[in-house]
Motif scaffolding. Structure first.
Motif, PDB file in Angstrom:
ATOM      1  N   ALA A 105      52.892  28.791  29.554  1.00 49.91           N
ATOM      2  CA  ALA A 105      52.245  29.122  30.831  1.00 49.91           C
ATOM      3  C   ALA A 105      52.371  30.611  31.121  1.00 49.91           C
ATOM      4  CB  ALA A 105      52.849  28.304  31.975  1.00 49.91           C
ATOM      5  N   SER A 106      53.537  31.182  30.864  1.00 48.37           N
ATOM      6  CA  SER A 106      53.718  32.619  31.083  1.00 48.37           C
ATOM      7  C   SER A 106      52.836  33.435  30.148  1.00 48.37           C
ATOM      8  CB  SER A 106      55.180  33.019  30.855  1.00 48.37           C
ATOM      9  OG  SER A 106      55.980  32.574  31.907  1.00 48.37           O
ATOM     10  N   VAL A 107      52.755  33.008  28.898  1.00 48.21           N
ATOM     11  CA  VAL A 107      51.903  33.714  27.929  1.00 48.21           C
ATOM     12  C   VAL A 107      50.446  33.649  28.379  1.00 48.21           C
ATOM     13  CG1 VAL A 107      51.074  33.706  25.545  1.00 48.21           C
ATOM     14  CG2 VAL A 107      53.491  33.353  26.008  1.00 48.21           C
ATOM     15  N   LEU A 108      50.007  32.481  28.853  1.00 49.78           N
ATOM     16  CA  LEU A 108      48.623  32.327  29.317  1.00 49.78           C
ATOM     17  C   LEU A 108      48.333  33.227  30.513  1.00 49.78           C
ATOM     18  CD1 LEU A 108      45.863  30.851  29.291  1.00 49.78           C
ATOM     19  CD2 LEU A 108      46.895  29.205  30.865  1.00 49.78           C
ATOM     20  N   PHE A 109      49.212  33.215  31.518  1.00 49.18           N
ATOM     21  CA  PHE A 109      48.968  34.035  32.704  1.00 49.18           C
ATOM     22  C   PHE A 109      49.047  35.522  32.380  1.00 49.18           C
ATOM     23  CE2 PHE A 109      50.419  30.145  35.128  1.00 49.18           C
ATOM     24  CZ  PHE A 109      49.127  29.786  35.492  1.00 49.18           C
ATOM     25  N   ASN A 110      49.932  35.901  31.462  1.00 47.23           N
ATOM     26  CA  ASN A 110      50.011  37.296  31.025  1.00 47.23           C
ATOM     27  C   ASN A 110      48.701  37.703  30.342  1.00 47.23           C
ATOM     28  OD1 ASN A 110      51.317  39.817  30.485  1.00 47.23           O
ATOM     29  ND2 ASN A 110      51.682  39.111  28.406  1.00 47.23           N
ATOM     30  N   PHE A 111      48.183  36.829  29.479  1.00 41.16           N
ATOM     31  CA  PHE A 111      46.923  37.105  28.791  1.00 41.16           C
ATOM     32  C   PHE A 111      45.769  37.207  29.785  1.00 41.16           C
ATOM     33  CE2 PHE A 111      43.001  35.469  26.827  1.00 41.16           C
ATOM     34  CZ  PHE A 111      42.802  36.466  25.888  1.00 41.16           C
ATOM     35  N   LEU A 112      45.689  36.258  30.725  1.00 40.17           N
ATOM     36  CA  LEU A 112      44.599  36.277  31.705  1.00 40.17           C
ATOM     37  C   LEU A 112      44.648  37.508  32.594  1.00 40.17           C
ATOM     38  CD1 LEU A 112      44.428  32.530  32.791  1.00 40.17           C
ATOM     39  CD2 LEU A 112      42.821  33.782  31.343  1.00 40.17           C
ATOM     40  N   SER A 113      45.839  37.895  33.003  1.00 40.38           N
ATOM     41  CA  SER A 113      45.973  39.081  33.838  1.00 40.38           C
ATOM     42  C   SER A 113      45.450  40.318  33.113  1.00 40.38           C
ATOM     43  CB  SER A 113      47.442  39.279  34.231  1.00 40.38           C
ATOM     44  OG  SER A 113      47.588  40.457  34.974  1.00 40.38           O
ATOM     45  N   GLY A 114      45.872  40.498  31.883  1.00 39.89           N
ATOM     46  CA  GLY A 114      45.392  41.636  31.097  1.00 39.89           C
ATOM     47  C   GLY A 114      43.908  41.546  30.793  1.00 39.89           C
ATOM     48  N   LEU A 115      43.439  40.337  30.493  1.00 36.83           N
ATOM     49  CA  LEU A 115      42.032  40.137  30.163  1.00 36.83           C
ATOM     50  C   LEU A 115      41.124  40.504  31.331  1.00 36.83           C
ATOM     51  CD1 LEU A 115      39.971  38.847  28.077  1.00 36.83           C
ATOM     52  CD2 LEU A 115      40.186  36.800  29.471  1.00 36.83           C
ATOM     53  N   PHE A 116      41.438  40.001  32.521  1.00 39.46           N
ATOM     54  CA  PHE A 116      40.599  40.306  33.679  1.00 39.46           C
ATOM     55  C   PHE A 116      40.673  41.790  34.038  1.00 39.46           C
ATOM     56  CE2 PHE A 116      41.117  35.663  34.713  1.00 39.46           C
ATOM     57  CZ  PHE A 116      39.808  35.344  34.420  1.00 39.46           C
ATOM     58  N   PHE A 117      41.837  42.397  33.831  1.00 35.24           N
ATOM     59  CA  PHE A 117      41.961  43.822  34.148  1.00 35.24           C
ATOM     60  C   PHE A 117      41.112  44.665  33.203  1.00 35.24           C
ATOM     61  CE2 PHE A 117      43.982  47.980  33.955  1.00 35.24           C
ATOM     62  CZ  PHE A 117      43.939  48.327  35.289  1.00 35.24           C
ATOM     63  N   VAL A 118      41.207  44.401  31.896  1.00 36.49           N
ATOM     64  CA  VAL A 118      40.428  45.210  30.952  1.00 36.49           C
ATOM     65  C   VAL A 118      38.947  44.861  30.986  1.00 36.49           C
ATOM     66  CG1 VAL A 118      42.372  45.580  29.396  1.00 36.49           C
ATOM     67  CG2 VAL A 118      40.788  43.730  28.921  1.00 36.49           C
ATOM     68  N   ALA A 119      38.575  43.735  31.586  1.00 41.83           N
ATOM     69  CA  ALA A 119      37.163  43.347  31.657  1.00 41.83           C
ATOM     70  C   ALA A 119      36.380  44.174  32.659  1.00 41.83           C
ATOM     71  CB  ALA A 119      37.051  41.865  32.017  1.00 41.83           C
ATOM     72  N   ILE A 120      37.062  44.830  33.583  1.00 45.09           N
ATOM     73  CA  ILE A 120      36.365  45.536  34.654  1.00 45.09           C
ATOM     74  C   ILE A 120      35.489  46.667  34.109  1.00 45.09           C
ATOM     75  CG2 ILE A 120      36.685  46.982  36.700  1.00 45.09           C
ATOM     76  CD1 ILE A 120      39.150  45.245  37.347  1.00 45.09           C
ATOM     77  N   LEU A 121      36.053  47.582  33.354  1.00 49.13           N
ATOM     78  CA  LEU A 121      35.285  48.736  32.879  1.00 49.13           C
ATOM     79  C   LEU A 121      34.134  48.347  31.948  1.00 49.13           C
ATOM     80  CD1 LEU A 121      34.861  51.762  32.880  1.00 49.13           C
ATOM     81  CD2 LEU A 121      36.492  51.918  30.992  1.00 49.13           C
ATOM     82  N   PRO A 122      34.346  47.505  30.916  1.00 46.50           N
ATOM     83  CA  PRO A 122      33.197  47.135  30.079  1.00 46.50           C
ATOM     84  C   PRO A 122      32.102  46.405  30.851  1.00 46.50           C
ATOM     85  CG  PRO A 122      35.237  46.549  28.972  1.00 46.50           C
ATOM     86  CD  PRO A 122      35.600  46.993  30.357  1.00 46.50           C
ATOM     87  N   THR A 123      32.484  45.609  31.844  1.00 48.70           N
ATOM     88  CA  THR A 123      31.483  44.895  32.638  1.00 48.70           C
ATOM     89  C   THR A 123      30.638  45.868  33.448  1.00 48.70           C
ATOM     90  OG1 THR A 123      32.942  42.977  32.779  1.00 48.70           O
ATOM     91  CG2 THR A 123      31.157  43.103  34.367  1.00 48.70           C
ATOM     92  N   VAL A 124      31.292  46.854  34.048  1.00 46.99           N
ATOM     93  CA  VAL A 124      30.560  47.868  34.807  1.00 46.99           C
ATOM     94  C   VAL A 124      29.618  48.633  33.881  1.00 46.99           C
ATOM     95  CG1 VAL A 124      30.790  50.025  36.091  1.00 46.99           C
ATOM     96  CG2 VAL A 124      32.285  48.094  36.617  1.00 46.99           C
ATOM     97  N   CYS A 125      30.134  49.089  32.752  1.00 46.30           N
ATOM     98  CA  CYS A 125      29.302  49.855  31.822  1.00 46.30           C
ATOM     99  C   CYS A 125      28.126  49.019  31.311  1.00 46.30           C
ATOM    100  CB  CYS A 125      30.142  50.346  30.645  1.00 46.30           C
ATOM    101  SG  CYS A 125      31.327  51.612  31.101  1.00 46.30           S
ATOM    102  N   MET A 126      28.377  47.781  30.934  1.00 37.95           N
ATOM    103  CA  MET A 126      27.307  46.927  30.422  1.00 37.95           C
ATOM    104  C   MET A 126      26.273  46.661  31.505  1.00 37.95           C
ATOM    105  SD  MET A 126      26.148  45.384  27.758  1.00 37.95           S
ATOM    106  CE  MET A 126      27.540  45.293  26.675  1.00 37.95           C
ATOM    107  N   SER A 127      26.709  46.453  32.723  1.00 37.32           N
ATOM    108  CA  SER A 127      25.778  46.192  33.808  1.00 37.32           C
ATOM    109  C   SER A 127      24.904  47.398  34.092  1.00 37.32           C
ATOM    110  CB  SER A 127      26.544  45.790  35.067  1.00 37.32           C
ATOM    111  OG  SER A 127      25.662  45.620  36.137  1.00 37.32           O
TER     112      SER A 127
END
Length: 129
Positions: free
Chosen positions: A37-59
């Protein structure tokens, strides 16, 4: 396939790759004690954080979405997505901290106990020196 579909596929692959790299770096930097569970939440936290810039650029560069009316306010959809990713990242980080707290405290207490105990006869026998 049209440009939007290809752009979204590239975005998902890029974000998952970046999320994986961030997660691996995070796990090398400090051990996770709370289990899957900790590994999953750690992964999701990092994933959503790094998703911001590529999503903005792609949009901005590829998708060019129009305006959206949310609760009577006209917004660009990218603002909604960025805020959602930031909230999801923060929420995942909080869940990670909640799940990780108790196992980490136990592991650190055990480590402190072993260090306070010092080198025992059992350690000497099993060390292989």
């Amino acid at each position: 396939m049209d440009t939007n579909t290809i752009g979204l596929i590239v975005l998902v692959v890029l974000v998952l790759g970046l999320g994986y790299v961030v997660n691996q770096h995070s796990m090398k930097r400090s051990q996770i004690y709370g289990g899957p569970a900790s590994v999953l939440f750690n992964f999701l936290s990092g994933l959503f954080f790094v998703a911001i810039l590529p999503t903005v650029c792609m949009s901005v560069l590829v998708l060019h979405p129009g305006m959206v009316n949310v609760a009577g306010i006209t917004l660009h959809p990218i603002l909604v997505i960025v805020v959602a990713f930031a909230i999801l990242s923060l929420g995942s980080a909080i869940l990670f901290a909640v799940v990780e707290k108790a196992p980490m405290e136990l592991a650190l207490a055990e480590q402190a106990r072993r260090e306070a105990e010092g080198w025992t006869e059992e350690d000497a026998r099993t060390s292989g020196l």
